[in-house]
Design an enzyme around this catalytic site. Sequence first.
Site, PDB file in Angstrom:
ATOM      1  N   ASN A 148       0.532  -1.022   0.316  1.00  0.00           N
ATOM      2  CA  ASN A 148      -0.040  -0.197  -0.325  1.00  0.00           C
ATOM      3  C   ASN A 148       1.457   1.202   0.117  1.00  0.00           C
ATOM      4  O   ASN A 148       0.603   2.848  -1.078  1.00  0.00           O
ATOM      5  CB  ASN A 148      -0.809  -0.157   1.292  1.00  0.00           C
ATOM      6  N   GLU A 244       2.603  -4.760  12.932  1.00  0.00           N
ATOM      7  CA  GLU A 244       2.111  -3.643  12.235  1.00  0.00           C
ATOM      8  C   GLU A 244       0.478  -4.225  11.682  1.00  0.00           C
ATOM      9  O   GLU A 244       1.335  -4.404  10.284  1.00  0.00           O
ATOM     10  CB  GLU A 244       2.475  -2.367  11.718  1.00  0.00           C
ATOM     11  N   CYS A 278      -3.497   0.963   6.329  1.00  0.00           N
ATOM     12  CA  CYS A 278      -3.726   0.334   8.190  1.00  0.00           C
ATOM     13  C   CYS A 278      -4.481   1.539   8.493  1.00  0.00           C
ATOM     14  O   CYS A 278      -5.537   1.744   9.602  1.00  0.00           O
ATOM     15  CB  CYS A 278      -2.718   0.027   8.017  1.00  0.00           C
TER      16      CYS A 278
HETATM   17  P1  NDP Z   1      -0.212 -10.304   3.812  1.00  0.00           P
HETATM   18  O1  NDP Z   1       0.225  -9.558   4.681  1.00  0.00           O
HETATM   19  O2  NDP Z   1      -0.462 -11.847   2.515  1.00  0.00           O
HETATM   20  O3  NDP Z   1       0.864  -9.776   2.774  1.00  0.00           O
HETATM   21  C1  NDP Z   1       2.007  -8.497   3.598  1.00  0.00           C
HETATM   22  C2  NDP Z   1       4.009  -9.364   3.113  1.00  0.00           C
HETATM   23  O4  NDP Z   1       3.470 -10.679   3.864  1.00  0.00           O
HETATM   24  C3  NDP Z   1       3.561  -9.178   2.521  1.00  0.00           C
HETATM   25  O5  NDP Z   1       5.127  -9.276   1.738  1.00  0.00           O
HETATM   26  C4  NDP Z   1       3.537 -10.730   1.491  1.00  0.00           C
HETATM   27  O6  NDP Z   1       4.334 -11.252   0.443  1.00  0.00           O
HETATM   28  C5  NDP Z   1       4.729 -11.149   2.642  1.00  0.00           C
HETATM   29  N1  NDP Z   1       4.077 -12.145   3.567  1.00  0.00           N
HETATM   30  C6  NDP Z   1       3.109 -13.112   3.284  1.00  0.00           C
HETATM   31  N2  NDP Z   1       2.807 -14.002   3.426  1.00  0.00           N
HETATM   32  C7  NDP Z   1       3.394 -14.644   4.602  1.00  0.00           C
HETATM   33  C8  NDP Z   1       4.467 -15.009   5.647  1.00  0.00           C
HETATM   34  N3  NDP Z   1       3.576 -16.525   5.664  1.00  0.00           N
HETATM   35  N4  NDP Z   1       5.341 -15.089   5.754  1.00  0.00           N
HETATM   36  C9  NDP Z   1       6.470 -13.727   6.370  1.00  0.00           C
HETATM   37  N5  NDP Z   1       5.954 -12.725   5.032  1.00  0.00           N
HETATM   38  C10 NDP Z   1       4.303 -12.701   4.531  1.00  0.00           C
HETATM   39  O7  NDP Z   1      -1.192  -9.273   3.022  1.00  0.00           O
HETATM   40  P2  NDP Z   1      -1.822  -8.753   1.733  1.00  0.00           P
HETATM   41  O8  NDP Z   1      -1.590  -8.326   0.565  1.00  0.00           O
HETATM   42  O9  NDP Z   1      -2.605  -9.865   1.142  1.00  0.00           O
HETATM   43  O10 NDP Z   1      -3.322  -8.416   2.207  1.00  0.00           O
HETATM   44  C11 NDP Z   1      -4.152  -8.704   2.744  1.00  0.00           C
HETATM   45  C12 NDP Z   1      -5.044  -7.877   3.592  1.00  0.00           C
HETATM   46  O11 NDP Z   1      -4.124  -7.624   4.421  1.00  0.00           O
HETATM   47  C13 NDP Z   1      -5.289  -7.000   3.169  1.00  0.00           C
HETATM   48  O12 NDP Z   1      -6.687  -6.792   2.390  1.00  0.00           O
HETATM   49  C14 NDP Z   1      -6.082  -5.827   3.905  1.00  0.00           C
HETATM   50  O13 NDP Z   1      -6.990  -5.456   4.787  1.00  0.00           O
HETATM   51  C15 NDP Z   1      -4.431  -5.904   4.692  1.00  0.00           C
HETATM   52  N6  NDP Z   1      -3.011  -4.848   4.959  1.00  0.00           N
HETATM   53  C16 NDP Z   1      -2.645  -4.711   5.685  1.00  0.00           C
HETATM   54  C17 NDP Z   1      -1.527  -3.929   5.799  1.00  0.00           C
HETATM   55  C18 NDP Z   1      -1.331  -2.882   6.208  1.00  0.00           C
HETATM   56  O14 NDP Z   1      -0.674  -1.443   6.168  1.00  0.00           O
HETATM   57  N7  NDP Z   1      -1.491  -2.724   7.727  1.00  0.00           N
HETATM   58  C19 NDP Z   1      -1.025  -3.276   4.131  1.00  0.00           C
HETATM   59  C20 NDP Z   1      -0.978  -4.550   3.812  1.00  0.00           C
HETATM   60  C21 NDP Z   1      -1.953  -5.245   3.823  1.00  0.00           C
HETATM   61  P3  NDP Z   1       3.777 -11.524  -0.395  1.00  0.00           P
HETATM   62  O15 NDP Z   1       2.914 -10.532  -1.185  1.00  0.00           O
HETATM   63  O16 NDP Z   1       5.104 -11.434  -1.241  1.00  0.00           O
HETATM   64  O17 NDP Z   1       3.157 -12.707  -0.472  1.00  0.00           O
END
Ligand code: NDP
Length: 471
Positions: A148, A244, A278
């Site tokens: 984001n 976070e 977020c």
């Molecule tokens: P994720 O939690 O899956 O992704 C965030 C990061 O974690 C990405 O870099 C992702 O890698 C990585 N990741 C995924 N699985 C693992 C794992 N098992 N171990 C370590 N790292 C991992 O979120 P999404 O992008 O799927 O978004 C889903 C929802 O999360 C959104 O709809 C929103 O509600 C929330 N979100 C919240 C954010 C915030 O600012 N707090 C930011 C983004 C999402 P990769 O993308 O390469 O899979």
Amino acid sequence: MQSFQLIIDGKSVAGDEASFEIRNPATFEPLGLAPTSSLAQVNAAVAAAKAAQPAWAALPDATRKDYLNKVADVLTSNTEYLAKWITQEQGKPLAGPGSMFEMQACVGWTQVPASLDLPVEVVFEDDTRRDELHRKPIGVVGAIAPWNWPLLIAIWQIVPSLRVGNTVVLKPSEYTPLGTLEMVRLIAAVLPPGVLNTIGGDGKVGDFLVRHKDVQKIMFTGSTRTGKRIIEASANNLARLTLELGGNDAAIVLPGAKPAEIAEGLFWGAFINMGQTCACAKRLYVHESIYEEMVQALKAVAEKMTMGDGMQDGVVLGPIQNKMQFDKVSELVEDAKSHGARIVTGGKAVGGNGYFYPITLVADIADGSRLVAEEQFGPVLPIIKYRDVADAIAKANALDAALGASVWSSDASEAMRVAQQLEAGTVWINQHGAIHPMVPFGGIKGSGQGVEFGMEGLKALTVPQVISIKK
Ligand code: NDP
């Protein structure tokens, strides 16, 4: 098409595994090929960070500060270049609170930690002893960034880690790796080799990193689901965690507030980055005495804003970043409609190229609806009518998400009384999401563990060591 590279031990390297294409969410045009690391490359990145860490930690504070000020200079001189990458890859426009704003924030969030010190604290002293609390670096930090605010959140993870003598292995989100890899390529060039490394790929690669025996601290921003997995993984390596996680921030408009005056602040509090933030206001509770006036004032602001390809002049609202998020938003709005909520504006995807979904205000919606209870993380704001302030507070506190909240009022003491009763890591008064590099930021309850920014954020990247001296 350009293939993007990783930085491991100061060298640009291609990913060992198959690369994947990244497309512009506003046009669906291909932008470049992102690298995927093999597990051997993750090991190599962690090994490089581990080998570089003792010498980096041994540098005088002033030298590490100089390095970080050079990083800030590189970010400043590449602001426009990197902002264009953010806009094309992530979607937020160059204008408004968009990608130029993200880059300016990257500079500020580098300069401020570069200016801070963690002095030794004397925690006890009498005639017989003196006890000092020293702060030591933790070691190798595994940083997992989301899509984001891809560059800014990476900076939040990288810079305080480096400031206090840790080294970093960063994995950008697979949705938005290109701009981040470009940023790291540029800033790693002014840092010693191995101090800042990147790996690429999906959650499997992230999972391997967070479980790694030589990673001692995880900085993670993302979903609550993945945050819980990281907590489980830390049972193996005992990595310290700053998590976070998601939010579902409530904003409460108290009776006596002036809708026309607060509408623009509320609008950006809810819709900065198309709500993909977020700490955006995600549920708006408005007192019945000014409910319709508030709804119409927000509608008037929404109608002034232009949505489109953020590379074009005058555009201040971009697309949703990815299909997963686009589908989630569409589904939750359809659910609200099917339960009789009133769509004030928006409510239907634009269609054609790009994940465009208009600003959507949803009125006359019940508090328990999915659109209110679930983090929709998009350009939608459910507006809930309330009669008793105590009831609005109870509803705001009813969810597990507790990152931010806000109170909007013309009465400062009443606003403070309500703010003190809200369960959230930050409660803003007459603003929402107003973060600052000196002010600690983090969630409570289901929204995470620990804080980032300021002195507290720096401390979270250290381990305390007591030196106890007999007199
Ligand atoms: P994720 O939690 O899956 O992704 C965030 C990061 O974690 C990405 O870099 C992702 O890698 C990585 N990741 C995924 N699985 C693992 C794992 N098992 N171990 C370590 N790292 C991992 O979120 P999404 O992008 O799927 O978004 C889903 C929802 O999360 C959104 O709809 C929103 O509600 C929330 N979100 C919240 C954010 C915030 O600012 N707090 C930011 C983004 C999402 P990769 O993308 O390469 O899979």
